[in-house]
Design a protein around this motif. Sequence first.
Motif, PDB file in Angstrom:
ATOM      1  N   LEU A  40       0.812  -1.218   0.000  1.00  0.00           N
ATOM      2  CA  LEU A  40       0.000   0.000   0.000  1.00  0.00           C
ATOM      3  C   LEU A  40       0.852   1.278   0.000  1.00  0.00           C
ATOM      4  N   VAL A  43       0.676   4.233  -2.741  1.00  0.00           N
ATOM      5  CA  VAL A  43      -0.576   4.077  -3.478  1.00  0.00           C
ATOM      6  C   VAL A  43      -1.506   5.182  -2.979  1.00  0.00           C
ATOM      7  N   GLU A  46      -7.566   6.623  -3.719  1.00  0.00           N
ATOM      8  CA  GLU A  46      -8.356   6.913  -4.913  1.00  0.00           C
ATOM      9  C   GLU A  46      -9.710   7.438  -4.492  1.00  0.00           C
ATOM     10  N   ARG A 142      -9.206  -1.188  -2.471  1.00  0.00           N
ATOM     11  CA  ARG A 142      -8.053  -0.718  -3.247  1.00  0.00           C
ATOM     12  C   ARG A 142      -6.936  -1.757  -3.232  1.00  0.00           C
ATOM     13  N   TYR A 143      -6.723  -2.376  -2.070  1.00  0.00           N
ATOM     14  CA  TYR A 143      -5.721  -3.436  -1.967  1.00  0.00           C
ATOM     15  C   TYR A 143      -6.083  -4.595  -2.896  1.00  0.00           C
ATOM     16  N   ARG A 145      -7.796  -4.467  -5.626  1.00  0.00           N
ATOM     17  CA  ARG A 145      -7.534  -4.059  -7.016  1.00  0.00           C
ATOM     18  C   ARG A 145      -6.034  -4.074  -7.311  1.00  0.00           C
ATOM     19  N   GLU A 146      -5.220  -3.633  -6.357  1.00  0.00           N
ATOM     20  CA  GLU A 146      -3.775  -3.586  -6.557  1.00  0.00           C
ATOM     21  C   GLU A 146      -3.168  -4.975  -6.766  1.00  0.00           C
TER      22      GLU A 146
END
Length: 154
Positions: A40, A43, A46, A142-143, A145-146
């Motif tokens: 993370l 990043v 978003e 988000r994690y 998606r990453e």
Amino acid sequence: MMMQTNSECINPKHSLLNVMNKFIAATNNMDETVMVPSLLRDVPLEEEEEGPKLDNIICPSKQGDMYQHYLLLKSIKRDMEWGLLRREMNGGAGFLEMAAQSGEENSAEDGSDLEQQFHYHLRGIFGVLSKLTVLANRCTNRYKREIGGGGCMA
């Protein structure tokens, strides 16, 4: 034994315990999902088109990365679960201590009605916990998606 009328019944959906449990559950889910927190780093948070801009709410003086938000959420959850004594024993001052000290100073200075103070701070804690819950869910998504994880939670 006292009887409760319908107006006195508490809707658990709107209780402080419910809001706290949602935050803790979202943070636990984030913690279970994020297997490698260092991913993370760097990043950016978003922004989603709907909802408040949480980056400015959580860290108004700086734009933090997801890793900073992850650590913040875990720290707040730990303070909620363990209270102020644990931090005092470790020599650290957290958000809760600062808020408690500020509250003591304000009540000593203005002698305000305790019920008004309680309701003011209760509204504040509801708002903050709701925003932190959204942030924990966003961090989890988000994690995912990453790392290319499957479906994201809402």
